[in-house]
Motif scaffolding. Sequence first.
Motif, PDB file in Angstrom:
ATOM      1  N   ALA A 211      43.515  55.469  39.994  1.00  0.00           N
ATOM      2  CA  ALA A 211      44.668  56.306  40.334  1.00  0.00           C
ATOM      3  C   ALA A 211      45.947  55.479  40.305  1.00  0.00           C
ATOM      4  N   GLU A 212      47.018  56.071  39.768  1.00  0.00           N
ATOM      5  CA  GLU A 212      48.293  55.369  39.652  1.00  0.00           C
ATOM      6  C   GLU A 212      48.913  55.109  41.013  1.00  0.00           C
ATOM      7  N   SER A 213      48.809  56.090  41.903  1.00  0.00           N
ATOM      8  CA  SER A 213      49.421  55.953  43.224  1.00  0.00           C
ATOM      9  C   SER A 213      48.829  57.009  44.153  1.00  0.00           C
ATOM     10  N   LEU A 214      49.219  56.925  45.418  1.00  0.00           N
ATOM     11  CA  LEU A 214      48.785  57.894  46.419  1.00  0.00           C
ATOM     12  C   LEU A 214      49.856  58.950  46.626  1.00  0.00           C
ATOM     13  N   ASN A 215      49.422  60.115  47.036  1.00  0.00           N
ATOM     14  CA  ASN A 215      50.357  61.126  47.525  1.00  0.00           C
ATOM     15  C   ASN A 215      51.163  60.535  48.678  1.00  0.00           C
ATOM     16  N   VAL A 216      52.453  60.879  48.769  1.00  0.00           N
ATOM     17  CA  VAL A 216      53.322  60.258  49.770  1.00  0.00           C
ATOM     18  C   VAL A 216      52.833  60.545  51.187  1.00  0.00           C
ATOM     19  N   ALA A 217      52.277  61.715  51.424  1.00  0.00           N
ATOM     20  CA  ALA A 217      51.771  62.027  52.761  1.00  0.00           C
ATOM     21  C   ALA A 217      50.545  61.176  53.094  1.00  0.00           C
ATOM     22  N   MET A 218      49.692  60.939  52.098  1.00  0.00           N
ATOM     23  CA  MET A 218      48.539  60.072  52.321  1.00  0.00           C
ATOM     24  C   MET A 218      48.990  58.638  52.594  1.00  0.00           C
ATOM     25  N   ALA A 219      49.956  58.158  51.811  1.00  0.00           N
ATOM     26  CA  ALA A 219      50.431  56.789  51.977  1.00  0.00           C
ATOM     27  C   ALA A 219      51.036  56.577  53.359  1.00  0.00           C
TER      28      ALA A 219
END
Length: 232
Positions: A211-219
């Motif tokens: 995955a390129e990145s996490l959802n902002v809420a998950m992060a």
Amino acid sequence: MISSRDNPKLKLLRKLVTRRQRDKLGLFAAEGEDLVAAALENGWALDFALVDAARPPELDLRGEPVASHLLAEVSTLGHAPRVIGVFRAARPERPLPPPGLELWRVGDPGNVGTLARACDAFGAYLALSPGCADPFGPKALRASTGSVFRVPLGEFSAEGAVALVAHGAPPLAELDPSLSRFVLGAEREGLPDEVVSACAASATIPLAGPAESLNVAMAGTIALYDRSRSRG
């Protein structure tokens, strides 16, 4: 009982669907017993309440009964809630705890509401920059499940905080334990260089998969959890 679509309070509720009118009038609507109860329990000032004439809520409030089909028409839920409360947007003053999330132009109301819920879970505050979604919009309120009424709300400031970025920074686990404020940006744009430069440090959440990145809420939730572990 309110039985006309032209009732002034129903007209007002139609206006409060838009952020422009919420900001202009200094009011917002909370739909459903859980949200209304959370707002009342946490000191938000109720302007008025409308209740379903056929199914009054089990809340200790004085609400004006409305025909069910008319309450459904003004609700963003698509069905008639048992109560809609209209509250004043002036938030009760609360001290800001040490941990917090500073959001930079996070425009998705679901993410803003979910991050408010994370702050509630980990004893943190929430701060929003201009350009963020309204935490008192219908979708954000639902995503927060009432947490936005409990979480201290502050003004955005990157100074002394940690820029949480997707790549190119030390792992979150190596961060100085005394740093517990995080700046997060919108998923597509991220944080601009000037915001990152204003922060005291940068950190990233290492990913094991492709995955390129996490959802902002998950992060944001992971960052607060990590800080709670380091404090404990």
